[in-house]
Design a protein around this motif. Structure first.
Motif, PDB file in Angstrom:
ATOM      1  N   PHE A 157      -0.655   6.377  -0.780  1.00 51.63           N
ATOM      2  CA  PHE A 157       0.608   6.813  -1.373  1.00 51.63           C
ATOM      3  C   PHE A 157       0.829   8.299  -1.090  1.00 51.63           C
ATOM      4  N   GLU A 171       2.982   9.794   0.532  1.00 53.42           N
ATOM      5  CA  GLU A 171       4.382  10.262   0.456  1.00 53.42           C
ATOM      6  C   GLU A 171       4.776  10.590  -0.982  1.00 53.42           C
ATOM      7  N   HIS A 172       3.890  10.288  -1.938  1.00 51.49           N
ATOM      8  CA  HIS A 172       4.142  10.602  -3.351  1.00 51.49           C
ATOM      9  C   HIS A 172       2.946  11.384  -3.907  1.00 51.49           C
ATOM     10  N   GLU A 218      -0.126  10.300  -6.680  1.00 48.98           N
ATOM     11  CA  GLU A 218      -1.540  10.173  -6.325  1.00 48.98           C
ATOM     12  C   GLU A 218      -2.453  10.731  -7.410  1.00 48.98           C
ATOM     13  N   ASP A 242      -1.259   2.246   6.963  1.00 45.27           N
ATOM     14  CA  ASP A 242      -0.325   2.368   5.837  1.00 45.27           C
ATOM     15  C   ASP A 242      -0.824   1.546   4.640  1.00 45.27           C
ATOM     16  N   GLU A 269       5.661  -1.668   0.960  1.00 47.92           N
ATOM     17  CA  GLU A 269       5.440  -0.689  -0.108  1.00 47.92           C
ATOM     18  C   GLU A 269       5.044  -1.399  -1.397  1.00 47.92           C
ATOM     19  N   LYS A 286       1.433  -2.632  -1.338  1.00 41.68           N
ATOM     20  CA  LYS A 286       0.383  -1.652  -1.641  1.00 41.68           C
ATOM     21  C   LYS A 286       0.084  -1.607  -3.126  1.00 41.68           C
ATOM     22  N   PHE A 287       1.116  -1.712  -3.942  1.00 40.47           N
ATOM     23  CA  PHE A 287       0.903  -1.719  -5.400  1.00 40.47           C
ATOM     24  C   PHE A 287       0.193  -2.992  -5.844  1.00 40.47           C
TER      25      PHE A 287
END
Length: 309
Positions: free
Chosen positions: A15, A17-18, A22, A172, A266, A269-270
């Motif tokens: 993550f 990009e956030h 993180e 990713d 995306e 990933k969660f």
């Protein structure tokens, strides 16, 4: 492209990009991991030390707890390291992580099916339970689950890491998983995608179908019980396992059977984070809070008297 057999590593984007997320995830993952270690170790100790829990159900439950301990330990330390600092992982580290992930994840899918069969016999054939689910069969079924997991890992790990990866080496995801490695490839991935699809059918769809068939038979048997107390007791023996199956399979299916679009990746990933960290920490709570026998075993382990009723 990079030479797929070289020791060049990968970047696990996770993550990244956030950045703010993180730091929050670091605390959540660390807390969940500690709960996983304590909860699953407790269940294993109870299953071994308490004679009243020396039954097939708790034998399989202790196997599940051992799987969850190994499963999270194979990825969480690396995940915490990447959430807090550099996001690199060596080629060998990725190989080992993927091998263990596939081994334990597949074994858990099969073990949950075995546990559903155990509950089916307990509810639908209670008079024959002791003769059908005997200790030798328990060991054999557990061994089959581990062997199937080992075969799947031996087959799929080398082919997944033998792909022609793009030169940026940016995975990713937060762990080395087959879908993320396939997306990293800059070459033809048809064989790997077919292999993953076939594996998903045999390891996800078929076991889940068998579990649903078992619970369909259990539901019919429970509805035939005239006593409301008897129905509650019969359902109570299965409810914890059913919750665990729902949490595990829903998150795994969301990762391995997701459509090819950025939103699904995306979201995947969660879900991947949840089945790698969340379900192993929740399983002990589900079995402890919803199971009177486990609660009593905890009380006995603490040296307190307990009402046998």
């Amino acid at each position: 492209m990079v030479n797929q057999s070289s020791p060049v590593g990968f970047l696990l984007l996770g993550f990244s990009e956030h950045p703010g997320l993180e730091k929050i995830l670091f605390v959540v993952v660390l807390t969940s991991y500690l709960l996983t270690l304590v909860g699953n170790t407790l269940i294993i100790l109870l299953s071994v030390l308490d004679p009243r829990l020396h039954s097939p159900m708790y034998f399989f439950l202790s196997n599940l707890s051992f799987l969850d301990l190994c499963f999270t330990t194979s990825c969480v330390p690396q995940m915490l390291f990447n959430l807090w600092g550099p996001k690199t992982i060596s080629f060998l580290g990725c190989f080992v992580q993927l091998f263990i992930f596939l081994l334990l994840g597949t074994t858990e899918c099969i073990l949950l099916t075995v546990m559903a069969f155990d509950r089916y016999v307990a509810v639908c054939q209670p008079l024959h339970y002791a003769t059908v689910i005997h200790p030798r069969l328990c060991w054999q079924l557990a061994a089959v689950a581990w062997v199937i997991g080992l075969v799947e890992s031996v087959v799929q790990t080398p082919s997944s890491l033998h792909l022609p990866f793009c030169s940026h080496r940016q995975v990713d995801d937060f762990v080395c998983e087959v879908p993320a490695l396939i997306r990293l490839s800059c070459g033809d991935t048809s064989y790997s995608e077919i292999q993953m699809a076939v594996a998903s059918v045999f390891i996800l769809v078929v076991p889940l179908t068998l579990i649903l068939i078992s619970y369909g038979a259990i539901a019919r048997a429970v509805l035939r019980i005239k006593s409301a107390v008897g129905r509650r007791k019969a359902f109570g023996t299965c409810s914890s396992h059913l919750i665990v199956v729902t949490l595990f399979y829903s998150s795994v299916i969301a990762v391995y059977l997701q459509p090819k679009n950025p939103y699904a990746q995306e979201r995947g990933k969660f879900f991947g984070l949840f089945y790698a960290v969340g379900t192993p920490s929740l399983n002990p709570l589900i079995y402890t809070l919803r199971n009177k026998e486990v609660k009593r075993a905890v009380t006995r382990l603490l040296g307190k008297d307990v009402d046998p009723s």
